[in-house]
Design a protein around this motif. Structure first.
Motif, short mmCIF file in Angstrom:
data_model
loop_
_atom_site.label_atom_id
_atom_site.label_comp_id
_atom_site.label_asym_id
_atom_site.label_seq_id
_atom_site.Cartn_x
_atom_site.Cartn_y
_atom_site.Cartn_z
N PRO A 33 0.81 -1.45 0.16
CA PRO A 33 -0.21 0.01 0.03
C PRO A 33 0.78 1.24 -0.02
O PRO A 33 1.40 1.55 0.95
N ASP A 34 0.92 1.99 -1.08
CA ASP A 34 1.53 3.28 -1.10
C ASP A 34 3.17 2.99 -1.26
O ASP A 34 3.76 4.04 -0.84
N VAL A 35 3.42 1.84 -1.23
CA VAL A 35 5.05 1.46 -1.48
C VAL A 35 5.39 1.16 -2.78
O VAL A 35 4.73 0.23 -3.34
N TYR A 36 6.40 1.64 -3.52
CA TYR A 36 6.98 1.00 -4.64
C TYR A 36 8.52 0.77 -4.72
O TYR A 36 9.33 1.42 -4.07
N GLY A 37 8.81 -0.30 -5.30
CA GLY A 37 9.93 -0.50 -5.47
C GLY A 37 10.34 -1.96 -4.33
O GLY A 37 9.40 -2.60 -3.74
N PRO A 38 11.61 -2.28 -4.33
CA PRO A 38 12.82 -1.58 -4.83
C PRO A 38 12.74 -1.78 -6.37
O PRO A 38 12.45 -2.40 -7.12
N TYR A 39 13.22 -0.49 -7.09
CA TYR A 39 13.27 -0.41 -8.65
C TYR A 39 14.90 0.15 -8.83
O TYR A 39 15.45 0.71 -8.17
N SER A 95 16.22 1.61 -5.35
CA SER A 95 15.26 2.47 -4.84
C SER A 95 14.25 1.90 -4.45
O SER A 95 13.46 0.99 -4.87
N VAL A 96 13.65 2.73 -3.39
CA VAL A 96 12.19 2.33 -2.77
C VAL A 96 11.49 3.73 -2.68
O VAL A 96 12.25 4.79 -2.18
N SER A 97 10.32 3.83 -2.67
CA SER A 97 9.38 4.96 -2.59
C SER A 97 8.18 4.84 -1.93
O SER A 97 7.55 3.52 -2.04
N ALA A 98 7.92 5.58 -0.79
CA ALA A 98 6.68 5.57 0.05
C ALA A 98 5.74 6.76 -0.04
O ALA A 98 6.26 7.86 0.20
N VAL A 99 4.61 6.65 -0.54
CA VAL A 99 3.75 7.84 -0.44
C VAL A 99 3.16 8.04 1.11
O VAL A 99 2.58 7.11 1.60
N VAL A 100 3.37 9.26 1.58
CA VAL A 100 2.88 9.50 3.00
C VAL A 100 1.62 10.55 2.78
O VAL A 100 1.50 11.34 1.98
N ARG A 101 0.53 10.07 3.35
CA ARG A 101 -0.89 10.63 3.26
C ARG A 101 -1.29 11.33 4.43
O ARG A 101 -0.70 10.83 5.51
N ASP A 102 -2.05 12.37 4.53
CA ASP A 102 -2.58 13.31 5.66
C ASP A 102 -3.63 12.33 6.11
O ASP A 102 -4.10 11.47 5.56
N ALA A 143 -6.51 13.02 5.79
CA ALA A 143 -7.50 12.85 4.93
C ALA A 143 -7.59 12.02 3.77
O ALA A 143 -8.20 12.01 2.87
N GLY A 144 -6.16 11.26 3.46
CA GLY A 144 -5.94 10.73 2.70
C GLY A 144 -5.34 11.01 1.46
O GLY A 144 -4.92 10.43 0.47
N LYS A 145 -5.15 12.35 1.47
CA LYS A 145 -4.27 13.02 0.44
C LYS A 145 -2.97 12.82 0.44
O LYS A 145 -2.31 12.97 1.69
#
Length: 207
Positions: free
Chosen positions: A61-67, A79-86, A88-90
């Motif tokens: 969930p909201d995590v990409y990689g390693p790529y 690389s790995v990337s993670a989306v951090v939401r507030d 409200a889910g934004k």
């Protein structure tokens, strides 16, 4: 004001330094909010170019990689990337960790070289070295029995002596002291066991 995730980014960068950079992106402005241990010569305020994430498949969930990624000098990154939401889910931020694989790949090559199959001892150097034969036979025997040399039973020692005798070790000049040391017994005990082993070869060496 520093971003609330800045201490987390700094902690991760310190842990992985000098092999990784940590980048915090603003997905709304598509700009870098902060960068720690920069490997790519980027700085805060530079374009994030987060569009590349849309081409990747989430690994959580909201995590990409390693790529894989590359630096201009040719070094390869994981690389790995993670989306951090507030609340409200934004999407509030995107945290990326880029690890330089150079040191790990070099370590892998070194370990692979050490693990490569050995070619064996040159026969011309070792065919007359009876101490090598002694060490090989004693070492192989204790591994086979699963006990230390000084825990071998009398029956074990009789069988081992029979193998050493068959290999010609005990016919070598000055071999008795070396064999006694290898078996952790006295010379007199070795002579007694050897006499018994030679007297009853069928019992001492079933092979």
């Amino acid at each position: 004001m520093a971003h609330p995730l800045a201490p987390v980014c700094e902690a991760v960068a310190l842990l992985l330094s000098p092999h990784a950079e940590v980048v915090l992106h603003d997905p709304e402005t598509d700009e870098i909010l902060g960068i720690w241990n920069s490997l790519s010569d980027r700085a805060a305020g530079d374009p994030s170019l987060l569009g590349e994430l849309t081409e990747l498949t989430e690994t959580g969930p909201d995590v990409y990689g390693p790529y894989p990624k590359s630096l201009p000098d040719g070094r390869r990154l994981s690389s790995v990337s993670a989306v951090v939401r507030d609340a409200a889910g934004k999407p509030e931020a995107v945290l990326c960790v880029n690890v330089d694989r150079t040191a790990f790949e070099e370590a892998g090559r070194i370990l692979a070289a050490f693990a490569a199959p050995m070619t064996g001892q040159p026969r011309v150097l070792f065919e007359h070295d009876w101490t090598e034969t002694l060490n090989d036979l004693v070492g192989g025997f204790v591994r086979e029995r699963g006990v230390a040399v000084d825990r071998l039973t009398k029956s074990d020692r009789l069988e081992l002596l029979a193998r050493l005798d068959k290999a010609g070790v005990l016919s070598q000049r000055r071999s008795v002291p070396a064999v006694a040391r290898a078996l952790r017994i006295s010379r007199s005990a070795l002579y007694q066991l050897l006499a018994q082993a030679r007297k009853e070869p069928n019992d001492a060496d079933p092979s």
